[in-house]
Design a protein around this motif. Structure first.
Motif, mmCIF file in Angstrom:
data_model
loop_
_atom_site.group_PDB
_atom_site.id
_atom_site.type_symbol
_atom_site.label_atom_id
_atom_site.label_comp_id
_atom_site.label_asym_id
_atom_site.label_seq_id
_atom_site.Cartn_x
_atom_site.Cartn_y
_atom_site.Cartn_z
ATOM 1 N N SER A 105 38.360 36.249 33.206
ATOM 2 C CA SER A 105 38.192 36.845 34.526
ATOM 3 C C SER A 105 38.064 35.713 35.560
ATOM 4 O O SER A 105 37.299 34.761 35.367
ATOM 5 C CB SER A 105 36.915 37.691 34.466
ATOM 6 O OG SER A 105 36.423 37.957 35.735
ATOM 7 N N LEU A 106 38.841 35.815 36.650
ATOM 8 C CA LEU A 106 38.862 34.746 37.664
ATOM 9 C C LEU A 106 38.310 35.230 38.998
ATOM 10 O O LEU A 106 38.319 36.425 39.297
ATOM 11 C CB LEU A 106 40.305 34.279 37.891
ATOM 12 C CG LEU A 106 41.097 33.783 36.683
ATOM 13 C CD1 LEU A 106 42.489 33.345 37.130
ATOM 14 C CD2 LEU A 106 40.379 32.665 35.955
ATOM 15 N N ASP A 107 37.895 34.245 39.817
ATOM 16 C CA ASP A 107 37.510 34.563 41.202
ATOM 17 C C ASP A 107 38.717 34.345 42.121
ATOM 18 O O ASP A 107 39.820 34.041 41.665
ATOM 19 C CB ASP A 107 36.276 33.748 41.623
ATOM 20 C CG ASP A 107 36.555 32.244 41.646
ATOM 21 O OD1 ASP A 107 37.752 31.856 41.646
ATOM 22 O OD2 ASP A 107 35.593 31.461 41.650
ATOM 23 N N GLU A 108 38.493 34.451 43.433
ATOM 24 C CA GLU A 108 39.595 34.344 44.405
ATOM 25 C C GLU A 108 40.249 32.968 44.372
ATOM 26 O O GLU A 108 41.387 32.794 44.790
ATOM 27 C CB GLU A 108 39.084 34.624 45.836
ATOM 28 C CG GLU A 108 38.641 36.055 46.097
ATOM 29 C CD GLU A 108 37.328 36.414 45.415
ATOM 30 O OE1 GLU A 108 36.608 35.486 44.942
ATOM 31 O OE2 GLU A 108 37.022 37.617 45.327
ATOM 32 N N GLU A 109 39.494 31.959 43.908
ATOM 33 C CA GLU A 109 40.060 30.597 43.871
ATOM 34 C C GLU A 109 40.697 30.260 42.526
ATOM 35 O O GLU A 109 41.100 29.121 42.291
ATOM 36 C CB GLU A 109 38.957 29.581 44.187
ATOM 37 C CG GLU A 109 38.568 29.643 45.651
ATOM 38 C CD GLU A 109 37.289 28.892 45.940
ATOM 39 O OE1 GLU A 109 36.683 28.323 45.006
ATOM 40 O OE2 GLU A 109 36.897 28.904 47.107
ATOM 41 N N GLY A 110 40.740 31.253 41.633
ATOM 42 C CA GLY A 110 41.351 31.019 40.330
ATOM 43 C C GLY A 110 40.433 30.327 39.344
ATOM 44 O O GLY A 110 40.888 29.813 38.316
ATOM 45 N N LYS A 111 39.124 30.333 39.641
ATOM 46 C CA LYS A 111 38.158 29.742 38.705
ATOM 47 C C LYS A 111 37.515 30.849 37.873
ATOM 48 O O LYS A 111 37.404 32.004 38.334
ATOM 49 C CB LYS A 111 37.047 29.029 39.498
ATOM 50 C CG LYS A 111 37.550 27.938 40.421
ATOM 51 C CD LYS A 111 36.809 26.633 40.137
ATOM 52 C CE LYS A 111 37.441 25.437 40.815
ATOM 53 N NZ LYS A 111 37.540 25.559 42.280
ATOM 54 N N ALA A 112 37.109 30.488 36.641
ATOM 55 C CA ALA A 112 36.478 31.470 35.762
ATOM 56 C C ALA A 112 35.264 32.094 36.459
ATOM 57 O O ALA A 112 34.445 31.384 37.045
ATOM 58 C CB ALA A 112 36.053 30.791 34.465
ATOM 59 N N ARG A 113 35.189 33.427 36.409
ATOM 60 C CA ARG A 113 34.087 34.161 37.070
ATOM 61 C C ARG A 113 33.396 35.058 36.056
ATOM 62 O O ARG A 113 34.054 35.898 35.427
ATOM 63 C CB ARG A 113 34.673 35.026 38.190
ATOM 64 C CG ARG A 113 33.614 35.756 38.994
ATOM 65 C CD ARG A 113 34.236 36.715 39.982
ATOM 66 N NE ARG A 113 34.416 38.042 39.376
ATOM 67 C CZ ARG A 113 34.862 39.102 40.042
ATOM 68 N NH1 ARG A 113 35.218 39.000 41.309
ATOM 69 N NH2 ARG A 113 34.972 40.266 39.442
ATOM 70 N N PRO A 114 32.086 34.910 35.867
ATOM 71 C CA PRO A 114 31.380 35.786 34.925
ATOM 72 C C PRO A 114 31.621 37.254 35.280
ATOM 73 O O PRO A 114 31.591 37.632 36.454
ATOM 74 C CB PRO A 114 29.908 35.402 35.127
ATOM 75 C CG PRO A 114 29.946 34.007 35.643
ATOM 76 C CD PRO A 114 31.185 33.928 36.501
ATOM 77 N N HIS A 115 31.854 38.072 34.236
ATOM 78 C CA HIS A 115 32.189 39.478 34.508
ATOM 79 C C HIS A 115 30.988 40.411 34.348
ATOM 80 O O HIS A 115 31.027 41.558 34.783
ATOM 81 C CB HIS A 115 33.349 39.933 33.628
ATOM 82 C CG HIS A 115 33.196 39.571 32.168
ATOM 83 N ND1 HIS A 115 32.211 40.084 31.367
ATOM 84 C CD2 HIS A 115 33.908 38.725 31.381
ATOM 85 C CE1 HIS A 115 32.343 39.588 30.137
ATOM 86 N NE2 HIS A 115 33.350 38.748 30.114
ATOM 87 N N GLY A 116 29.953 39.945 33.689
ATOM 88 C CA GLY A 116 28.737 40.760 33.568
ATOM 89 C C GLY A 116 28.852 41.929 32.597
ATOM 90 O O GLY A 116 27.936 42.761 32.514
ATOM 91 N N LYS A 117 29.936 42.014 31.847
ATOM 92 C CA LYS A 117 30.117 43.133 30.908
ATOM 93 C C LYS A 117 29.677 42.720 29.502
ATOM 94 O O LYS A 117 29.842 41.551 29.111
ATOM 95 C CB LYS A 117 31.590 43.550 30.854
ATOM 96 C CG LYS A 117 32.179 43.922 32.198
ATOM 97 C CD LYS A 117 31.732 45.291 32.640
ATOM 98 C CE LYS A 117 32.477 45.710 33.892
ATOM 99 N NZ LYS A 117 32.029 47.001 34.426
#
Ligand SMILES: CC(C)(COP(=O)(O)OP(=O)(O)OC[C@H]1O[C@@H](n2cnc3c(N)ncnc32)[C@H](O)[C@@H]1OP(=O)(O)O)[C@@H](O)C(=O)NCCC(=O)NCCS
Length: 129
Positions: A105-117
């Motif tokens: 899962s990525l953020d707007e900048e294309g970096k890995a973003r924790p998804h919390g699932k």
């Protein structure tokens, strides 16, 4: 393992040997994994990071119906690890298995973003909330 998607083998899916082209099958698997991960993680910016060894156990011919199954191996922080099996719908003969597909899962900048699932969720249950 839940088999969500069925595909019909058509002339444009064949290799010169007259059997299902491996690249086509991998395209279908990658799309299936992406859709599964996007729905589970509720983030359309989810990409394929890693796919483990692929082992074509048998093939399929024009007119065959195959089904693609997906299961969760692990919810990580930003990742979701899936496994996949494709089999002949009628004979249940396994065509390919992939033990590990890591989607991130990525953020707007294309970096890995924790998804919390942490567990599989069903859309129908989300709609009832
Ligand atoms: C996805 C991407 C942002 C990850 O970057 P990264 O620097 O490896 O990020 P991180 O180190 O924070 O790792 C993110 C997650 O991926 C997992 N991961 C990274 N490399 C991995 C690998 N080789 N195998 C398995 N998992 C891996 C990490 O374990 C981590 O999981 P977690 O958050 O659940 O703990 C980056 O590699 C990228 O943009 N790759 C291209 C993806 C792409 O475009 N795919 C489309 C097909 S071409």
């Amino acid at each position: 393992m839940r088999f969500h998607t069925r595909k019909w083998i058509k002339p444009q899916d064949l290799n010169p040997n007259g059997t299902l082209f491996g690249g086509r099958l991998l395209e279908w698997i990658d799309e299936e994994a992406a859709l599964y991960a996007i729905i589970q993680l509720e983030n359309p910016r989810t990409v394929t990071k890693f796919m483990s060894e692929i082992d074509f156990k048998s093939s399929a011919r024009e007119g065959d119906i195959v089904e693609i199954g997906t299961d969760v191996v692990k919810f990580g922080k930003a990742s979701l690890t899936l496994k996949c099996e494709v089999r002949n719908k009628m004979t249940r003969e396994v065509i390919i298995t992939i033990e590990k597909i890591v989607m991130v899962s990525l953020d707007e900048e294309g970096k890995a973003r924790p998804h919390g699932k942490t567990k599989i969720e069903y859309v129908k249950d989300r709609l009832e909330d």
